[in-house]
Design a protein around this motif. Structure first.
Motif, PDB file in Angstrom:
ATOM      1  N   PRO A  29       0.965   0.438  25.205  1.00 34.95           N
ATOM      2  CA  PRO A  29       2.189   0.624  24.440  1.00 34.95           C
ATOM      3  C   PRO A  29       2.068   0.061  23.039  1.00 34.95           C
ATOM      4  CG  PRO A  29       2.673  -0.183  26.621  1.00 34.95           C
ATOM      5  CD  PRO A  29       1.184  -0.236  26.453  1.00 34.95           C
ATOM      6  N   GLY A  30       3.185   0.158  22.266  1.00 35.28           N
ATOM      7  CA  GLY A  30       3.181  -0.021  20.825  1.00 35.28           C
ATOM      8  C   GLY A  30       2.813  -1.398  20.323  1.00 35.28           C
ATOM      9  N   PRO A  31       2.585  -1.484  18.985  1.00 36.15           N
ATOM     10  CA  PRO A  31       2.086  -2.707  18.378  1.00 36.15           C
ATOM     11  C   PRO A  31       3.163  -3.745  18.221  1.00 36.15           C
ATOM     12  CG  PRO A  31       2.560  -1.113  16.708  1.00 36.15           C
ATOM     13  CD  PRO A  31       2.913  -0.492  18.012  1.00 36.15           C
ATOM     14  N   PRO A  32       2.718  -4.971  17.924  1.00 36.81           N
ATOM     15  CA  PRO A  32       3.725  -5.956  17.608  1.00 36.81           C
ATOM     16  C   PRO A  32       4.366  -5.584  16.292  1.00 36.81           C
ATOM     17  CG  PRO A  32       1.579  -6.777  17.026  1.00 36.81           C
ATOM     18  CD  PRO A  32       1.394  -5.437  17.661  1.00 36.81           C
ATOM     19  N   ALA A  33       5.591  -6.026  16.111  1.00 39.34           N
ATOM     20  CA  ALA A  33       6.225  -5.755  14.824  1.00 39.34           C
ATOM     21  C   ALA A  33       5.382  -6.371  13.725  1.00 39.34           C
ATOM     22  CB  ALA A  33       7.621  -6.364  14.798  1.00 39.34           C
ATOM     23  N   PRO A  34       5.151  -5.622  12.588  1.00 41.07           N
ATOM     24  CA  PRO A  34       4.360  -6.199  11.513  1.00 41.07           C
ATOM     25  C   PRO A  34       4.989  -7.479  10.997  1.00 41.07           C
ATOM     26  CG  PRO A  34       4.769  -3.852  11.169  1.00 41.07           C
ATOM     27  CD  PRO A  34       5.606  -4.300  12.318  1.00 41.07           C
ATOM     28  N   GLN A  35       4.130  -8.388  10.472  1.00 34.90           N
ATOM     29  CA  GLN A  35       4.632  -9.638   9.928  1.00 34.90           C
ATOM     30  C   GLN A  35       5.518  -9.351   8.726  1.00 34.90           C
ATOM     31  OE1 GLN A  35       4.164 -12.333  11.471  1.00 34.90           O
ATOM     32  NE2 GLN A  35       2.781 -11.480  12.976  1.00 34.90           N
ATOM     33  N   PRO A  36       6.546 -10.146   8.519  1.00 37.99           N
ATOM     34  CA  PRO A  36       7.463  -9.859   7.432  1.00 37.99           C
ATOM     35  C   PRO A  36       6.835  -9.937   6.063  1.00 37.99           C
ATOM     36  CG  PRO A  36       7.999 -11.945   8.488  1.00 37.99           C
ATOM     37  CD  PRO A  36       6.944 -11.306   9.313  1.00 37.99           C
ATOM     38  N   ASN A 308      -0.404  -9.094   9.450  1.00 38.49           N
ATOM     39  CA  ASN A 308      -1.029  -8.083  10.292  1.00 38.49           C
ATOM     40  C   ASN A 308      -1.272  -6.809   9.492  1.00 38.49           C
ATOM     41  OD1 ASN A 308      -1.157  -9.553  12.666  1.00 38.49           O
ATOM     42  ND2 ASN A 308       0.904  -8.954  13.310  1.00 38.49           N
ATOM     43  N   PHE A 309      -2.394  -6.147   9.776  1.00 41.72           N
ATOM     44  CA  PHE A 309      -2.720  -4.877   9.133  1.00 41.72           C
ATOM     45  C   PHE A 309      -2.751  -3.763  10.170  1.00 41.72           C
ATOM     46  CE2 PHE A 309      -4.701  -8.083   6.335  1.00 41.72           C
ATOM     47  CZ  PHE A 309      -4.008  -7.796   5.168  1.00 41.72           C
ATOM     48  N   ASN A 310      -2.440  -2.550   9.703  1.00 37.91           N
ATOM     49  CA  ASN A 310      -2.348  -1.397  10.600  1.00 37.91           C
ATOM     50  C   ASN A 310      -3.456  -0.379  10.398  1.00 37.91           C
ATOM     51  OD1 ASN A 310       1.074  -1.721   9.849  1.00 37.91           O
ATOM     52  ND2 ASN A 310       0.188  -2.249  11.825  1.00 37.91           N
ATOM     53  N   ASN A 311      -4.307  -0.578   9.401  1.00 37.33           N
ATOM     54  CA  ASN A 311      -5.386   0.378   9.178  1.00 37.33           C
ATOM     55  C   ASN A 311      -6.444  -0.257   8.293  1.00 37.33           C
ATOM     56  OD1 ASN A 311      -4.614   1.178   6.230  1.00 37.33           O
ATOM     57  ND2 ASN A 311      -2.730   1.467   7.397  1.00 37.33           N
ATOM     58  N   VAL A 319     -13.637  -2.638   0.918  1.00 37.19           N
ATOM     59  CA  VAL A 319     -12.899  -2.564   2.172  1.00 37.19           C
ATOM     60  C   VAL A 319     -11.424  -2.690   1.829  1.00 37.19           C
ATOM     61  CG1 VAL A 319     -12.429  -3.665   4.385  1.00 37.19           C
ATOM     62  CG2 VAL A 319     -14.764  -3.604   3.490  1.00 37.19           C
ATOM     63  N   ALA A 320     -10.602  -1.741   2.259  1.00 35.80           N
ATOM     64  CA  ALA A 320      -9.163  -1.779   1.985  1.00 35.80           C
ATOM     65  C   ALA A 320      -8.397  -1.735   3.295  1.00 35.80           C
ATOM     66  CB  ALA A 320      -8.753  -0.611   1.094  1.00 35.80           C
ATOM     67  N   VAL A 321      -7.386  -2.611   3.402  1.00 35.89           N
ATOM     68  CA  VAL A 321      -6.547  -2.682   4.598  1.00 35.89           C
ATOM     69  C   VAL A 321      -5.089  -2.587   4.169  1.00 35.89           C
ATOM     70  CG1 VAL A 321      -8.116  -3.955   6.099  1.00 35.89           C
ATOM     71  CG2 VAL A 321      -6.685  -5.212   4.482  1.00 35.89           C
ATOM     72  N   GLY A 322      -4.274  -1.909   4.968  1.00 41.64           N
ATOM     73  CA  GLY A 322      -2.877  -1.722   4.604  1.00 41.64           C
ATOM     74  C   GLY A 322      -1.953  -1.925   5.783  1.00 41.64           C
ATOM     75  N   GLY A 323      -0.664  -1.971   5.485  1.00 49.17           N
ATOM     76  CA  GLY A 323       0.353  -2.136   6.515  1.00 49.17           C
ATOM     77  C   GLY A 323       1.708  -2.340   5.877  1.00 49.17           C
ATOM     78  N   THR A 324       2.703  -2.598   6.694  1.00 53.66           N
ATOM     79  CA  THR A 324       4.060  -2.728   6.183  1.00 53.66           C
ATOM     80  C   THR A 324       4.301  -4.041   5.462  1.00 53.66           C
ATOM     81  OG1 THR A 324       4.741  -3.489   8.380  1.00 53.66           O
ATOM     82  CG2 THR A 324       5.072  -1.159   7.872  1.00 53.66           C
ATOM     83  N   SER A 325       3.331  -4.936   5.464  1.00 55.65           N
ATOM     84  CA  SER A 325       3.417  -6.141   4.639  1.00 55.65           C
ATOM     85  C   SER A 325       2.606  -5.995   3.354  1.00 55.65           C
ATOM     86  CB  SER A 325       2.934  -7.374   5.421  1.00 55.65           C
ATOM     87  OG  SER A 325       3.826  -7.699   6.455  1.00 55.65           O
ATOM     88  N   GLY A 326       2.025  -4.822   3.135  1.00 53.35           N
ATOM     89  CA  GLY A 326       1.273  -4.579   1.917  1.00 53.35           C
ATOM     90  C   GLY A 326      -0.202  -4.417   2.171  1.00 53.35           C
ATOM     91  N   GLY A 327      -0.933  -4.120   1.090  1.00 48.02           N
ATOM     92  CA  GLY A 327      -2.349  -3.845   1.201  1.00 48.02           C
ATOM     93  C   GLY A 327      -3.199  -4.888   0.507  1.00 48.02           C
ATOM     94  N   ALA A 328      -4.440  -4.977   0.938  1.00 50.81           N
ATOM     95  CA  ALA A 328      -5.401  -5.896   0.337  1.00 50.81           C
ATOM     96  C   ALA A 328      -6.757  -5.202   0.309  1.00 50.81           C
ATOM     97  CB  ALA A 328      -5.487  -7.199   1.130  1.00 50.81           C
ATOM     98  N   ASP A 345       6.152  -7.906  -6.559  1.00 46.81           N
ATOM     99  CA  ASP A 345       6.100  -6.447  -6.581  1.00 46.81           C
ATOM    100  C   ASP A 345       7.174  -5.835  -5.700  1.00 46.81           C
ATOM    101  OD1 ASP A 345       3.925  -6.047  -8.372  1.00 46.81           O
ATOM    102  OD2 ASP A 345       2.599  -6.763  -6.789  1.00 46.81           O
ATOM    103  N   THR A 346       7.571  -4.629  -6.067  1.00 44.76           N
ATOM    104  CA  THR A 346       8.601  -3.925  -5.307  1.00 44.76           C
ATOM    105  C   THR A 346       8.044  -2.716  -4.571  1.00 44.76           C
ATOM    106  OG1 THR A 346       9.185  -2.645  -7.267  1.00 44.76           O
ATOM    107  CG2 THR A 346      10.439  -4.679  -6.843  1.00 44.76           C
ATOM    108  N   CYS A 347       6.749  -2.596  -4.505  1.00 45.60           N
ATOM    109  CA  CYS A 347       6.080  -1.520  -3.762  1.00 45.60           C
ATOM    110  C   CYS A 347       5.060  -2.144  -2.810  1.00 45.60           C
ATOM    111  CB  CYS A 347       5.356  -0.571  -4.713  1.00 45.60           C
ATOM    112  SG  CYS A 347       6.398   0.223  -5.951  1.00 45.60           S
ATOM    113  N   TYR A 348       4.676  -1.408  -1.805  1.00 43.43           N
ATOM    114  CA  TYR A 348       3.628  -1.904  -0.919  1.00 43.43           C
ATOM    115  C   TYR A 348       2.753  -0.743  -0.461  1.00 43.43           C
ATOM    116  CZ  TYR A 348       6.190  -0.199   3.212  1.00 43.43           C
ATOM    117  OH  TYR A 348       6.808   0.589   4.144  1.00 43.43           O
ATOM    118  N   ASP A 349       1.493  -1.063  -0.190  1.00 45.13           N
ATOM    119  CA  ASP A 349       0.538  -0.067   0.279  1.00 45.13           C
ATOM    120  C   ASP A 349       0.572  -0.017   1.801  1.00 45.13           C
ATOM    121  OD1 ASP A 349      -0.078   0.151  -2.347  1.00 45.13           O
ATOM    122  OD2 ASP A 349      -2.076  -0.741  -2.223  1.00 45.13           O
ATOM    123  N   ALA A 350       1.072   1.098   2.330  1.00 40.38           N
ATOM    124  CA  ALA A 350       1.131   1.251   3.782  1.00 40.38           C
ATOM    125  C   ALA A 350      -0.244   1.494   4.375  1.00 40.38           C
ATOM    126  CB  ALA A 350       2.067   2.400   4.140  1.00 40.38           C
ATOM    127  N   GLY A 351      -1.128   2.124   3.599  1.00 35.47           N
ATOM    128  CA  GLY A 351      -2.461   2.392   4.111  1.00 35.47           C
ATOM    129  C   GLY A 351      -3.315   3.076   3.070  1.00 35.47           C
TER     130      GLY A 351
END
Length: 605
Positions: A29-36, A308-311, A319-328, A345-351
């Motif tokens: 089943p589904g992932p943990p809620a992304p970190q805030p 937490n990252f989702n991709n 190497v790039a990682v993204g998620g609902t807490s932003g990308g790195a 910042d007011t934008c975030y990289d989902a992936g």
């Protein structure tokens, strides 16, 4: 990780003569809620499988990979406050995406197999001779049978691949790729005897809980595969173990991209979780597939809590990682941070999508004012070189290809099957302008994307030759009880079908795997009395050449059923096919026959 998901009932039996998975591997089943992370709420609003639609976007913010606001969620502590610990549960969403399945066909996220009406012969005019009518009727019915199931893939037809009149093509390819028919430019050799044999098999590892084993890579010297909290390198021919890289916790996500010097990346949990829980997907590592070692491990924190990252993806040496807490992003060789989330910042990289170019799916604003941007960026500096704003209201998108740039979305949930794939946007990498928009109805095309979390996970679609190659849904074949499908091609400059079509054949289904120069490599699932095949499809003539055909035996058919490309990872190169599982099951899970992590096949000559 979560408790093993309930096992759904077996799929209904196929009509006689057709073989397909009866018990595909079941995901957790589904992932943990992304970190805030930096003042972000906890997880996206619960959309229907696909995409929700806000209204007016704010102007995109400068800078790259830095979150500040999320789609509307309950308020959470701002930047610098400890993030909420991961919820109990698996770090992977049971999304309707593809490759990490949410369920077998018939379950949420998978369409029922359409048949479609066979086109009728049409009406005769007054006074038409009955004998002529019978001849015409017979001819049309024969054509309908050849077409199969009433789906006629013409150059352009109605909503089936019709170019969107509202699109504003930039004209030309913008240096993204060259169109036109090309023949015979692949590197895959045609064996004198395509009949394969089993080269080696790796048993499915034991696990306390249903555990992700996503990630497989192939170089000229090694075949590497994720296991339970480890990555192992095998000799591509014999399966002899060459090296092993242990990890403190299970892999969460893996990219299929490998750099020119044989390096790739994964996201994993920091330690082994207790049964029924997760320790989050916060660790990023680079793996040297040639040397068989982990180069580095990194994480990014919000306050004192890792994000937490989702991709994850690899583009050139980044190497790039993204998620609902932003990308790195990190340097592939050293792990040096290239960019990471900032609180202002007011934008975030989902992936991100990787490969020869780096493309970000970036969200600015929140709620009904949120706007999705598709941005081509410099992999080293993060500088934006082109920016395409998605239609207002599209919350999620998948990167099908970065060069040429192709993005998919489920607009207004119109796919109707949870596939995340109703429309395709062909975008100029250089200018950020829309070249064309292509309608790809879910009822016609067997493509599955997970744009909500893993933005680079689409199956059933391949891009090359400035064209998009799609698998169609199964439909009636030309005989009693027969099923079949095709691969068809769209021109990414015009949005029109090219007229090229590769037929699977009665009781086969065909799925595109990757490009080989200008040729297309595809996998053909077979009926019960035939072996699965790998074929090369000429980029110009669309002629199929058989590269490999598996033997017909109970053991091999069991592998083909449980590891079809719909539910597993499939890699092919130079006469060898590797099928691998993306989950290890908990001890005691119901498994028909012996289960394998990897099965490798090799052509005879």
């Amino acid at each position: 990780m979560t408790q093993p998901p309930p096992q759904p009932p077996d799929q209904p039996p196929r009509q006689p003569g057709f073989g397909a998975p009866a018990n595909p591997p079941q995901p957790p089943p589904g992932p943990p809620a992304p970190q805030p992370g930096y003042g972000y709420p906890q997880r996206p609003p619960a959309p229907q499988p696909g995409y929700g639609y806000p209204q007016q976007p704010p102007a995109p913010q400068p800078g790259y990979g830095y979150p500040q606001q999320q789609p509307p969620r309950p308020a959470t502590p701002g930047y610098g406050h400890p993030a909420q610990p991961p919820t109990a549960g698996n770090p992977y969403a049971q999304q309707p995406g593809y490759g990490y399945p949410g369920g077998p066909p018939g379950q949420p996220g998978y369409p029922a197999q359409p048949g479609g009406p066979v086109p009728g012969p049409g009406s005769s005019g007054p006074g038409r001779n009955n004998a002529v009518l019978l001849i015409v009727t017979a001819a049309v019915v024969a054509i309908a049978l050849i077409v199969g199931g009433g789906i006629w893939y013409a150059k352009s037809s109605g909503g089936d691949g019709k170019k969107d009149d509202s699109a504003s093509p930039s004209g030309g390819t913008g240096g993204q790729g060259k169109g036109g028919d090309k023949s015979g430019t692949g590197t895959e050799k045609v064996p004198s005897d395509p009949t394969s044999k089993v080269l080696f098999q790796v048993p499915l590892p034991a696990a306390k809980d249903t555990t992700v084993t996503a990630g497989s890579w192939l170089t000229d010297k090694v075949y590497a595969k994720s296991g339970v909290a480890e990555i192992t390198g095998y000799d591509p021919g014999s399966g002899a173990e060459l090296w092993k890289v242990p990890l403190p916790g299970p892999v969460c996500y893996a990219t299929g991209h490998v750099s020119a010097d044989g390096r790739t990346a994964v996201v994993f949990q920091p330690k082994m979780p207790p049964k029924g829980s997760s320790t989050g997907c916060s660790q990023v590592a680079a793996i040297d597939l040639k040397a068989g070692k982990k180069l580095w491990t990194k994480s990014v924190k919000s306050g004192d809590v890792p994000i937490n990252f989702n991709n994850v993806t690899v583009a050139q040496q980044t190497v790039a990682v993204g998620g609902t807490s932003g990308g790195a992003a990190f340097d592939l060789a050293s792990g040096k941070v290239r960019w990471q989330p900032k609180p202002t910042d007011t934008c975030y990289d989902a992936g991100y999508g990787g490969g020869t170019k780096l493309v970000a799916v970036r969200r600015c604003g929140s709620g009904d004012t949120g706007q999705l941007h598709i941005q081509t960026i410099d992999p080293v500096s993060g500088k934006v070189s082109s920016d395409y704003e998605m239609t207002s209201g599209i919350d999620y998108a998948s990167v099908v290809s970065t060069d040429p740039l192709v993005v998919a979305a489920d607009v207004n949930d119109s796919a109707g099957d949870g596939s995340g794939f109703s429309d395709v946007f062909s975008i100029d990498n250089r200018t950020g302008k829309l070249r064309t928009r292509i309608s790809t109805p879910g009822s016609s095309y067997a493509v599955r994307c997970d744009g909500i979390y893993e933005v680079e996970k689409c199956k059933g679609v391949v891009v090359g030759n400035d064209r998009m190659y799609l698998a169609t849904e199964e439909h009636d074949g030309s005989g009693a009880y027969a099923k079949t499908n095709e691969i068809v091609a769209f021109d990414l400059a015009t949005g029109e079908q090219t007229g090229q079509r590769a037929d699977a054949g009665n009781n086969y289904t065909i799925t595109p795997l990757r490009m080989d120069g200008s040729n297309l490599i595809a996998y053909k699932n077979a009926p019960y009395n035939k072996g699965a095949q790998v074929v090369s499809i000429d980029g110009g003539s669309f002629k199929e050449t058989r590269l490999l055909e598996n033997p017909v035996s109970t053991a091999v058919k069991a592998v083909e059923t449980s590891m079809s490309p719909e539910y597993s990872e499939a890699l092919y190169s130079q006469g060898r096919l590797y099928l691998s599982a993306v989950y290890a099951r908990a001890a005691g899970a119901s498994t028909p026959g012996k289960a394998y992590l990897v099965t490798a096949f090799g052509a005879g000559g």
